[in-house]
Enzyme design. Structure first.
Site, PDB file in Angstrom:
ATOM      1  N   LEU A 195     -17.254  34.087  14.187  1.00  0.00           N
ATOM      2  CA  LEU A 195     -17.732  35.468  14.271  1.00  0.00           C
ATOM      3  C   LEU A 195     -19.215  35.420  14.614  1.00  0.00           C
ATOM      4  O   LEU A 195     -19.920  34.498  14.199  1.00  0.00           O
ATOM      5  CB  LEU A 195     -17.538  36.194  12.931  1.00  0.00           C
ATOM      6  CG  LEU A 195     -16.109  36.374  12.414  1.00  0.00           C
ATOM      7  CD1 LEU A 195     -16.133  37.051  11.044  1.00  0.00           C
ATOM      8  CD2 LEU A 195     -15.267  37.183  13.386  1.00  0.00           C
ATOM      9  N   ASP A 196     -19.694  36.426  15.354  1.00  0.00           N
ATOM     10  CA  ASP A 196     -21.131  36.519  15.615  1.00  0.00           C
ATOM     11  C   ASP A 196     -21.882  36.519  14.289  1.00  0.00           C
ATOM     12  O   ASP A 196     -21.371  37.010  13.271  1.00  0.00           O
ATOM     13  CB  ASP A 196     -21.460  37.811  16.362  1.00  0.00           C
ATOM     14  CG  ASP A 196     -20.912  37.817  17.778  1.00  0.00           C
ATOM     15  OD1 ASP A 196     -20.547  36.739  18.262  1.00  0.00           O
ATOM     16  OD2 ASP A 196     -20.854  38.909  18.368  1.00  0.00           O
ATOM     17  N   GLN A 197     -23.094  36.024  14.309  1.00  0.00           N
ATOM     18  CA  GLN A 197     -23.898  35.971  13.089  1.00  0.00           C
ATOM     19  C   GLN A 197     -24.018  37.350  12.444  1.00  0.00           C
ATOM     20  O   GLN A 197     -23.945  37.489  11.226  1.00  0.00           O
ATOM     21  CB  GLN A 197     -25.294  35.426  13.398  1.00  0.00           C
ATOM     22  CG  GLN A 197     -26.194  35.342  12.173  1.00  0.00           C
ATOM     23  CD  GLN A 197     -27.537  34.706  12.483  1.00  0.00           C
ATOM     24  OE1 GLN A 197     -27.829  34.377  13.628  1.00  0.00           O
ATOM     25  NE2 GLN A 197     -28.364  34.524  11.470  1.00  0.00           N
TER      26      GLN A 197
END
Length: 562
Positions: free
Chosen positions: A407-409
């Protein structure tokens, strides 16, 4: 020089102190006692930081370069609360700026060397920027695209001609007498040879035109690499001299040089970050720290990969090793906290309880990843804190863990990790073959007029502007997203996204791009949302897949936190 500011310069003095929540701990071990020492980032310190962001946004002086900024909420001996603010490194080439905390003592001893080195570094920077803007780069790209289009058009024409020749051969073989057939076939073969010659001539022309440009660009890139090496060597030389003279003081009144604190070696920039500046100033001026917050403001370089307005913790490489010393002598801080899900820490990384476990068995583990935490460690040392790093540190079998997807940060929600290679391989295959059902929930920063639909826009990541993705019909990879509006809340729109492909930033671009929904996700500063908010409002809410060992369907859900 005034560096202590009233709370009223940043927030309403009626801020609800009883409603404080803690989102992060700055922490380290006391070098003498081994006790774990902590300083929180609270909702109040974040509110102060957001007010500082607004001040920065209204002054062009702070938009010239990207860097970390920080605030420290302190208590005076009389109980009054004040605010300190600091910037990392130099601000537009200056180490001392009116209204900001002074740099760590010792810089004056190398001031002349620093001035000369900074001037040389700036000259190198300008030369690199000039070389990167070489006009021949665009010329090469334009000509290369033109030749590729010509070659493609020629290939299409030759392919049609080949098909026609094949059809004609079949026809004349059945109709012409042998003596005439031989001549006709030779004519067809000659046409094929001429087309081959035509293609080789165009390729030769392409090479003659592009090769000189390629050589010039290669020489320019070699010069850029050489300049970067010079810049690195100069920086290290200056830092070594600074570290020998820099001296930090903690709340026990002890002072140590950076070299004494980190005898094994010091990364470039150690001591110039906001946290050491703020804590050293507080310790030497009899100020009691209550809470701290650090954030990025300005453009981000390729290597930094930071987003304007986002909060960040102590960097693992430079600040974290100093925290134990800097916080020594600081008395425990009592802060009301309504966040019942928050747990204190017992190691460099936070405890397992801070990453909620949604499902766990002997083969896999699914967690609810918090926003602002990486899924896996980054390339650079100051980006090592992640879900995977924490779990590897805390679980008995942690070193066997592997993330199945990412997942994106800035995105929160369900993250799946495997506990053995076979399970990792089998789950990865499900993701690759689009057999996993994924559902995201997002709050968009404006009104979406359509209720549902499908977005198909190819995405491409510009290597010169990472991590930014954009729609590119020539170089982009196919990206497909289904969406459903589930609520309209004042000026916002709540949407469910079902990604049918898994490209980087796919949902964020499909939401923001005018050919998609044309409305950014709330808090997505990277793609143009300028609203002041604490996070990206994107959450991986549901995940459904086949358990490779139990041979049953698992449907995991994580409640949307916004």
């Amino acid at each position: 020089m005034v560096v202590l500011y009233a709370l009223s310069d940043f927030i309403d003095c009626n801020f609800a102190v009883s409603d404080l929540s803690i989102s992060y701990w700055y922490e380290g071990r006391c070098l003498q006692t081994g006790d774990r020492l902590k300083l929180p980032r609270t909702s109040m310190s974040e509110a102060i930081a957001h007010a500082l962001m607004q001040q920065l946004a209204n002054n062009d002086y702070y938009s010239r370069e990207g860097k970390m900024y920080g605030i420290l909420l302190v208590e005076l001996p009389n109980g009054e609360q004040k605010v300190l603010k600091a910037f990392s490194g130099l601000l537009n080439g200056c180490s001392v700026v009116e209204g900001w905390v002074m740099p760590i003592p010792g810089r004056d001893e190398v001031a002349l060397k620093e001035t000369c080195t900074v001037a040389r570094l700036d000259a190198i920077k300008q030369e690199i920027l000039s070389l990167k803007q070489l006009t021949e780069r665009q010329q090469y790209q334009t000509l290369s695209d033109e030749f590729e289009q010509q070659l493609q058009a020629m290939s299409d024409r030759h392919r049609r001609c080949k098909q026609q020749r094949q059809e004609k051969r079949q026809q004349i073989c059945n109709t012409l007498p042998p003596e005439t057939l031989s001549i006709a076939l030779e004519e067809l073969d000659e046409e094929s040879r001429q087309q081959g010659i035509e293609r080789r001539q165009l390729k030769r022309q392409q090479n003659e035109v592009l090769q000189p440009l390629q050589e010039l660009i290669a020489a320019t890139d070699a010069r850029i690499s050489e300049l970067k090496q010079q810049r690195k060597a100069l920086s290290r030389q200056l830092q070594a001299q600074m570290h020998a003279t820099y001296s930090l003081t903690n709340f026990s009144g002890r002072s140590r040089s950076l070299q004494q604190l980190m005898p094994g070696g010091l990364p470039t920039g150690t001591g110039d970050c906001c946290a050491p500046k703020l804590l050293h100033y507080a310790a030497t001026h009899n100020l009691k720290p209550l809470a701290m917050a650090e954030f990025w403001w300005g453009a981000s370089s390729v290597n930094q990969d930071k987003i304007q307005g986002e909060f960040y913790g102590a960097c693992i490489e430079r600040c974290q090793p100093l925290m134990g010393f800097l916080l020594s002598g600081l008395k425990p801080i009592s802060i009301p906290n309504r966040n019942r899900n928050f747990h204190t820490t017992t190691s460099l990384f936070t405890t397992k309880a801070e990453i909620p476990i949604l499902y766990e068995d002997e083969w896999l583990i699914a967690v609810n990843k918090p926003a602002a935490l990486l899924s896996v460690p980054g390339r650079y040392r100051d980006r090592q804190d992640s879900v995977l790093s924490r779990l590897r540190h805390l679980l008995p079998d942690g070193m066997m863990l592997a993330s199945v997807h990412r997942l994106d940060q800035e995105t929160s929600g369900i993250l799946l990790l495997a506990r053995d290679r076979q399970t990792h391989r089998q789950l990865s295959q499900q993701f690759q073959q689009h057999q996993v059902y994924k559902l995201y929930e997002a709050l968009l920063s404006g009104a979406v007029t359509v209720d549902q639909g499908t977005i198909e826009l190819p995405l491409w990541g510009d290597p010169e502007n990472r991590p930014y993705q954009k729609v590119d019909w020539q170089r982009g990879k196919s990206s497909l997203t289904q969406f459903q509006v589930i609520a309209r809340e004042q000026d916002y729109t709540r949407v469910e996204f079902t990604p049918l492909t898994g490209r980087t930033h796919q949902l964020r671009v499909h939401a923001a791009d005018g050919r998609g929904l044309g409305v950014t996700i709330l808090g997505d500063r990277l793609y143009g949302c300028d609203a002041v908010t604490s996070r990206l409002h994107l959450h991986a809410r549901e995940l459904r897949f086949e358990h490779p060992q139990l041979e049953k369907t698992l449907h995991l859900q994580a409640i949307t936190p916004f």
